[in-house]
Design a protein around this motif. Structure first.
Motif, PDB file in Angstrom:
ATOM      1  N   ALA A  35       0.915  -1.318   0.140  1.00 51.48           N
ATOM      2  CA  ALA A  35      -0.006   0.046   0.090  1.00 51.48           C
ATOM      3  C   ALA A  35       0.882   1.317   0.074  1.00 51.48           C
ATOM      4  O   ALA A  35       0.554   2.257  -0.652  1.00 51.48           O
ATOM      5  N   LYS A  36       2.136   1.321   0.702  1.00 51.37           N
ATOM      6  CA  LYS A  36       2.837   2.420   0.766  1.00 51.37           C
ATOM      7  C   LYS A  36       3.305   2.700  -0.493  1.00 51.37           C
ATOM      8  O   LYS A  36       3.448   3.977  -0.809  1.00 51.37           O
ATOM      9  N   VAL A  37       4.056   1.886  -1.069  1.00 52.14           N
ATOM     10  CA  VAL A  37       4.632   2.017  -2.569  1.00 52.14           C
ATOM     11  C   VAL A  37       3.437   2.111  -3.779  1.00 52.14           C
ATOM     12  O   VAL A  37       4.061   2.074  -4.905  1.00 52.14           O
ATOM     13  N   GLN A  38       2.250   1.785  -3.346  1.00 50.92           N
ATOM     14  CA  GLN A  38       1.301   1.992  -4.337  1.00 50.92           C
ATOM     15  C   GLN A  38       1.398   0.957  -5.278  1.00 50.92           C
ATOM     16  O   GLN A  38       1.425   1.174  -6.632  1.00 50.92           O
ATOM     17  N   ASP A  76      -4.424  -3.897  -3.496  1.00 51.89           N
ATOM     18  CA  ASP A  76      -5.875  -3.913  -3.116  1.00 51.89           C
ATOM     19  C   ASP A  76      -6.798  -4.819  -3.407  1.00 51.89           C
ATOM     20  O   ASP A  76      -8.066  -5.149  -2.959  1.00 51.89           O
ATOM     21  N   ASP A  77      -6.306  -5.763  -4.411  1.00 47.02           N
ATOM     22  CA  ASP A  77      -7.250  -6.873  -4.904  1.00 47.02           C
ATOM     23  C   ASP A  77      -6.988  -7.816  -3.810  1.00 47.02           C
ATOM     24  O   ASP A  77      -6.230  -8.631  -3.494  1.00 47.02           O
ATOM     25  N   PRO A  78      -8.121  -8.434  -3.191  1.00 47.65           N
ATOM     26  CA  PRO A  78      -8.072  -9.601  -2.303  1.00 47.65           C
ATOM     27  C   PRO A  78      -7.448 -10.790  -2.617  1.00 47.65           C
ATOM     28  O   PRO A  78      -7.111 -11.376  -1.936  1.00 47.65           O
ATOM     29  N   LYS A  79      -7.398 -11.006  -3.934  1.00 44.28           N
ATOM     30  CA  LYS A  79      -6.880 -12.425  -4.465  1.00 44.28           C
ATOM     31  C   LYS A  79      -5.288 -12.106  -4.718  1.00 44.28           C
ATOM     32  O   LYS A  79      -4.680 -12.991  -5.331  1.00 44.28           O
ATOM     33  N   ALA A  80      -4.810 -10.806  -4.703  1.00 47.74           N
ATOM     34  CA  ALA A  80      -3.422 -10.549  -4.953  1.00 47.74           C
ATOM     35  C   ALA A  80      -2.435 -11.369  -4.229  1.00 47.74           C
ATOM     36  O   ALA A  80      -2.762 -11.759  -2.860  1.00 47.74           O
ATOM     37  N   ASP A  81      -1.507 -11.738  -4.729  1.00 43.13           N
ATOM     38  CA  ASP A  81      -0.151 -12.517  -4.058  1.00 43.13           C
ATOM     39  C   ASP A  81       0.630 -11.412  -3.706  1.00 43.13           C
ATOM     40  O   ASP A  81       1.636 -11.105  -4.336  1.00 43.13           O
ATOM     41  N   THR A  82       0.278 -10.909  -2.431  1.00 44.56           N
ATOM     42  CA  THR A  82       1.211  -9.783  -2.079  1.00 44.56           C
ATOM     43  C   THR A  82       2.474  -9.989  -1.710  1.00 44.56           C
ATOM     44  O   THR A  82       3.494  -9.174  -1.864  1.00 44.56           O
ATOM     45  N   LEU A  83       2.805 -11.263  -1.112  1.00 44.22           N
ATOM     46  CA  LEU A  83       4.104 -11.628  -0.991  1.00 44.22           C
ATOM     47  C   LEU A  83       5.146 -11.679  -1.992  1.00 44.22           C
ATOM     48  O   LEU A  83       5.986 -11.056  -2.025  1.00 44.22           O
ATOM     49  N   ARG A  84       4.631 -12.004  -3.359  1.00 45.20           N
ATOM     50  CA  ARG A  84       5.406 -12.204  -4.329  1.00 45.20           C
ATOM     51  C   ARG A  84       5.357 -10.772  -5.143  1.00 45.20           C
ATOM     52  O   ARG A  84       6.456 -10.126  -5.532  1.00 45.20           O
ATOM     53  N   LEU A  85       4.317 -10.166  -4.902  1.00 44.99           N
ATOM     54  CA  LEU A  85       4.310  -8.703  -5.431  1.00 44.99           C
ATOM     55  C   LEU A  85       5.390  -7.812  -4.725  1.00 44.99           C
ATOM     56  O   LEU A  85       6.253  -7.312  -5.473  1.00 44.99           O
ATOM     57  N   VAL A  86       5.281  -7.837  -3.529  1.00 47.06           N
ATOM     58  CA  VAL A  86       6.482  -6.943  -2.796  1.00 47.06           C
ATOM     59  C   VAL A  86       7.826  -7.504  -2.839  1.00 47.06           C
ATOM     60  O   VAL A  86       8.835  -6.721  -3.122  1.00 47.06           O
ATOM     61  N   HIS A  87       8.003  -8.933  -2.782  1.00 49.54           N
ATOM     62  CA  HIS A  87       9.072  -9.400  -3.183  1.00 49.54           C
ATOM     63  C   HIS A  87       9.687  -8.891  -4.564  1.00 49.54           C
ATOM     64  O   HIS A  87      10.957  -8.292  -4.599  1.00 49.54           O
ATOM     65  N   ASN A  88       8.938  -9.022  -5.465  1.00 54.91           N
ATOM     66  CA  ASN A  88       9.387  -8.443  -7.001  1.00 54.91           C
ATOM     67  C   ASN A  88       9.878  -7.251  -6.973  1.00 54.91           C
ATOM     68  O   ASN A  88      10.856  -6.696  -7.829  1.00 54.91           O
ATOM     69  N   TRP A  89       8.855  -6.145  -6.323  1.00 49.71           N
ATOM     70  CA  TRP A  89       9.188  -4.805  -6.128  1.00 49.71           C
ATOM     71  C   TRP A  89      10.590  -4.570  -5.590  1.00 49.71           C
ATOM     72  O   TRP A  89      11.363  -3.873  -6.042  1.00 49.71           O
ATOM     73  N   ALA A 127      -6.191 -13.600   3.768  1.00 49.89           N
ATOM     74  CA  ALA A 127      -7.212 -13.520   2.822  1.00 49.89           C
ATOM     75  C   ALA A 127      -6.758 -14.069   1.712  1.00 49.89           C
ATOM     76  O   ALA A 127      -7.700 -14.850   0.887  1.00 49.89           O
ATOM     77  N   GLN A 128      -5.678 -14.308   1.337  1.00 51.59           N
ATOM     78  CA  GLN A 128      -5.081 -14.885  -0.113  1.00 51.59           C
ATOM     79  C   GLN A 128      -5.508 -16.231  -0.067  1.00 51.59           C
ATOM     80  O   GLN A 128      -5.187 -17.157   0.889  1.00 51.59           O
TER      81      GLN A 128
END
Length: 442
Positions: free
Chosen positions: A85-88, A93-106, A139-140
């Motif tokens: 959320a901080k780095v937008q 904000d998609d409940p199905k997003a794989d946040t761990l992977r998204l943040v890791h890649n970023w 939630a994921q």
């Protein structure tokens, strides 16, 4: 993204801060950098990390600073959602997003700039290295997250970022930093820094200087114990003073436990999920050890029954094999609850750790059991007191004095107690300490 305000009265620890800078702030890093602050609970690891984070923000405002609570998988994943959320991050904000992977890649993308991640309270190996870790109902549920990967794989290893870890558990910290990372052992403060810390929390007149110095020494220069005592004094002023607190603290072990376990005191700069009282803080380590290594918990209980210094291996090992004994003592060393005495086959404990262990045992109705066990163990090894045993008697004498304070009525324990008393008295008689010998054999 540091969730705690800066301590404007932060004192000391410049040597550790310098080591962090040396390891994490390389001019042109070719490799990813990690450093772990390890040490006893309440020794000030997180406070050092907070101060370092603010110094990085001052010196390099363009550097991202991310704070990740790492005590369990749920909090780790929540921290990654906060980063997204901080780095937008698109789709964060998609409940199905794989946040761990998204943040890791970023974080791995060097185009996003320099970053520092602080992994706070990373005490439990299983949180990071268990592939089927229960995340407590996150939630994921999409395909990517259903194939659970160890959380450690989501910690980037790219040269544009560095990770500062705080941990009570040096074994867990070592696994997280890897072969090329570094550790910094956080020890109790020096006397002058400890006194300066106390002065930032409570007003001390010139006439109170000696009592203040004696108090920080009695608290073994442990920052949490010092700030806890200062808060206790401040909230009870003017009835409570440095001198009256010190007098109460010295009066009895029961007073010490009560003073250090006052639960109504809070510190806004500590993780609210972590206990604030000194004894409650160390209970976290005790519970973790009991969960992962019952033999280690039993060894800690036994050690707390003896004098806190010079506890020989021969008194503790009993019938256990050397390897089993080494396996039992390793977690205690890893959590900094005991230390090996240099050049000796013996251990020592912080006085307050010993007190906290005994308080923990009493709360679990285990104190009588371990007092009885300590009598049995010492009775098995305390020698006859004859000339050729004097060196061993001298080494075990402090433990004899401690154990003979325990009075047990069970026949075996009473016989063991009597054997220790007689042999100790006989040794003291040979040493010419006739009055003391008479006290032991009376």
């Amino acid at each position: 993204m540091v969730p705690f305000q800066r301590d404007s009265t932060f004192v000391g620890r410049e040597d550790i801060l310098a080591k962090i800078r040396e390891k994490l702030e390389q001019p042109a890093p070719q490799d990813h950098s990690r450093l772990a602050l390890v040490g006893l609970g309440g020794i000030g690891k997180s406070q050092i990390a907070i101060e370092y984070a603010y110094r990085v923000r001052e010196a390099a405002p363009q550097t991202w600073v991310f704070w990740v609570h790492a005590s369990n998988a749920v909090r780790f994943e929540q921290a990654y959602r906060d980063i997204a959320a901080k780095v937008q991050l698109p789709g964060h904000d998609d409940p199905k997003a794989d946040t761990l992977r998204l943040v890791h890649n970023w974080l791995c993308d060097e185009r996003n700039g320099w970053w520092l991640m602080i992994l706070d309270n990373a005490d439990d190996d299983d949180v990071f290295f268990s592939a089927d870790e229960d995340t407590g109902g996150t939630a994921q549920t999409n395909e990517a997250t259903s194939q659970k990967r160890p959380l450690a794989t989501f910690l980037p290893q790219t040269p544009n970022g560095s990770i500062l870890i705080t941990s009570r558990n040096s074994a867990a910290a070592f696994n997280l930093i890897g072969m090329h990372g570094s550790t910094a052992k956080v020890e109790p403060m020096g006397v002058e820094d400890a006194l300066a810390l106390l002065k930032t929390r409570v007003s001390i007149s010139r006439s109170e200087e000696d009592d203040a110095k004696a108090l920080v020494q009695a608290l073994e220069r442990i920052p949490l114990a010092i700030t806890h005592a200062a808060a206790y004094i401040k909230t009870r002023a003017p009835m409570m003073t440095i001198a009256s607190y010190l007098r109460l603290f010295r009066e009895s072990e029961a007073n010490q436990a009560r003073l250090l376990d006052a639960k109504e005191l809070r510190d806004l700069r500590r993780d609210p999920s972590i206990k604030h009282a000194v004894i409650a803080t160390w209970k976290i380590s005790f519970d973790q050890i009991q969960k992962t290594g019952p033999a280690a918990a039993e060894l800690l209980a036994l050690m707390s029954m003896f004098d806190r210094q010079g506890i020989p291996v021969s008194l503790l090992q009993g019938q256990a094999s050397r390897l089993d004994f080494e396996d039992a003592v390793a977690p205690l060393l890893s959590f900094s609850l005991v230390r090996v005495e240099i050049g000796q086959q013996s251990f020592e404990m912080h006085r307050l750790v010993q007190l906290s262990t005994r308080t923990w045992l009493e709360a679990n109705d285990q104190l009588d059991r371990w007092e009885t066990e300590s009598i049995r163990m010492l009775a098995n090894v305390f020698p006859s007191g004859e000339y050729d045993t004097w060196a061993e008697c001298r080494r075990l004498l402090p433990h004899s004095r401690k154990v003979l304070n325990y009075v047990r009525e069970e026949r075996e324990a009473a016989l063991g107690w009597a054997r220790i008393a007689i042999n100790t008295g006989w040794y003291l008689f040979h040493m010419g300490e006739y009055a003391a010998a008479a006290d032991f054999t009376r």
